[in-house]
Design a protein around this motif. Structure first.
Motif, mmCIF file in Angstrom:
data_model
loop_
_atom_site.group_PDB
_atom_site.id
_atom_site.type_symbol
_atom_site.label_atom_id
_atom_site.label_comp_id
_atom_site.label_asym_id
_atom_site.label_seq_id
_atom_site.Cartn_x
_atom_site.Cartn_y
_atom_site.Cartn_z
ATOM 1 N N ILE A 256 0.846 -1.187 0.000
ATOM 2 C CA ILE A 256 0.000 0.000 0.000
ATOM 3 C C ILE A 256 0.884 1.240 0.000
ATOM 4 O O ILE A 256 2.048 1.187 0.407
ATOM 5 C CB ILE A 256 -0.954 0.044 1.216
ATOM 6 N N ASP A 257 0.309 2.337 -0.457
ATOM 7 C CA ASP A 257 0.955 3.640 -0.326
ATOM 8 C C ASP A 257 0.482 4.242 0.986
ATOM 9 O O ASP A 257 -0.717 4.500 1.160
ATOM 10 C CB ASP A 257 0.561 4.556 -1.491
ATOM 11 N N ALA A 258 1.399 4.464 1.912
ATOM 12 C CA ALA A 258 0.988 4.967 3.220
ATOM 13 C C ALA A 258 2.108 5.767 3.856
ATOM 14 O O ALA A 258 3.283 5.603 3.528
ATOM 15 C CB ALA A 258 0.582 3.810 4.135
ATOM 16 N N ASP A 259 1.702 6.638 4.762
ATOM 17 C CA ASP A 259 2.649 7.323 5.635
ATOM 18 C C ASP A 259 2.918 6.379 6.802
ATOM 19 O O ASP A 259 2.042 6.159 7.645
ATOM 20 C CB ASP A 259 2.038 8.643 6.118
ATOM 21 N N VAL A 260 4.097 5.810 6.852
ATOM 22 C CA VAL A 260 4.399 4.764 7.842
ATOM 23 C C VAL A 260 4.198 5.262 9.262
ATOM 24 O O VAL A 260 3.619 4.565 10.111
ATOM 25 C CB VAL A 260 5.842 4.252 7.646
#
Length: 323
Positions: A196-200
């Motif tokens: 997924i594309d996410a702000d870790v």
């Protein structure tokens, strides 16, 4: 010879009088509207001013400005009120841990016979209250940050399955310290990349807040189940516990800012009702959603749903990114 000039003068006076009579009401409405705006009173409309074509256009532009100001000021007033409510709520909740710290420090300073056992007990209480105060301030800072209009996420592609497995080990230790049984399960669809594309950092805050909330209301000897299900389109992260569950009022206001639920359960738990609001806000900023409810067998669940990304890059590049 003077008759034509007198006729023109009389005609001009009569025409100007009629025009003035026609223009006076709409101009008066515009002047009154400007005065009300100056007094921050925007609860009126200028849609029926009338008059000439030019005045109608002017009134329309004036009305557009009034609506824009009303929206802007209402938003600003609401943000100011929320900011005042936040400061008041945090100040109220900080008073308890700070009072405890002050009382224990005073006892330590006044007592001459500083027994090791009593000293250790006092220090642990001070540490616990300090952690509570820091947690409240951290929540306030985070909410202030994510509520800003210019707040943006720093997204990057991550291996969600590997990330969650690493977090599960951390949550296992947290629950063990509270004598709570922690069970985790992971499922991924066949041939699914699980990325997924996410702000870790923000993703971690979402998960941590949900788990912390479950630990807070799960009794000693209870159980927390953490399920990760990654499908072709969405990833579902569900946390379920064996605590008392949510009341009907909780389910209606659960994700509202400062909502703490039953005061008898929340007042002694050291939180300002911001945890699930933070989870909801961050999930929505990721393009996902969050839901909560009660389990048929008892206890509560919180479910975070995120969109799965299907990027066109190799497994080797993913490994290098995760590193």
């Amino acid at each position: 010879m003077a008759a034509p000039f007198l006729f023109i003068l009389l005609f001009t006076i009569l025409f100007a009088h009629r025009i003035g009579k026609r223009l006076e009401p709409p101009i008066a409405k515009l002047i009154d509207g400007a005065a009300r705006i100056r007094q921050n009173d925007l609860d009126f409309t200028l849609s029926d001013v009338g008059g000439s074509k030019e005045l109608t256009q002017l009134a329309s532009a004036f009305e557009d400005m009034r609506r824009a100001l009303h929206t802007s000021l209402t938003t600003q007033w609401q943000m100011d009120q929320e900011r005042r409510d936040m400061v008041a709520a945090i100040a109220h909740d900080l008073r308890t841990p700070l009072t405890i710290i002050q009382g224990h420090v005073d006892n330590l300073l006044e007592r001459k016979d500083k027994q090791a056992e009593r000293l250790d007990k006092y220090l642990h209480t001070i540490r616990k209250s300090t952690d509570r105060a820091v947690r409240l301030l951290d929540d306030m800072n985070l909410v202030s940050e994510i509520d800003q209009p210019d707040f943006i996420l720093t997204k990057r592609p991550i291996d969600l399955m590997a990330f969650c497995q690493e977090k599960a080990e951390e949550y296992q230790m947290m629950c063990a310290a509270k004598r709570i049984d922690f069970q985790s399960s992971f499922h991924m669809s066949d041939d699914d990349p699980g990325r997924i594309d996410a702000d870790v950092h923000r993703l971690e805050q979402m998960m941590d807040n949900v788990i912390a909330n479950s630990i807070r209301f799960t009794p000693e000897g209870g159980q927390i189940r953490w399920r990760i299900n990654i499908g072709p389109e969405t990833a579902v992260i569900e946390t379920a516990d064996s605590g008392p569950g949510f009341t009907e009022a909780d389910l209606s206001y659960l994700f509202n800012k400062f909502y703490q639920g039953d005061p008898s359960r929340s007042a002694a738990k050291g939180h300002a009702g911001l945890g699930l609001y933070i989870v909801k806000t961050l999930a929505e900023k990721h393009g996902g959603s969050v839901a909560a409810g009660n389990l048929p067998e008892g206890g509560a669940y919180v479910r975070i749903i995120l969109k799965v990304r299907h990027p066109a890059f190799s497994c080797e590049s993913v490994k290098s990114i995760n590193k």
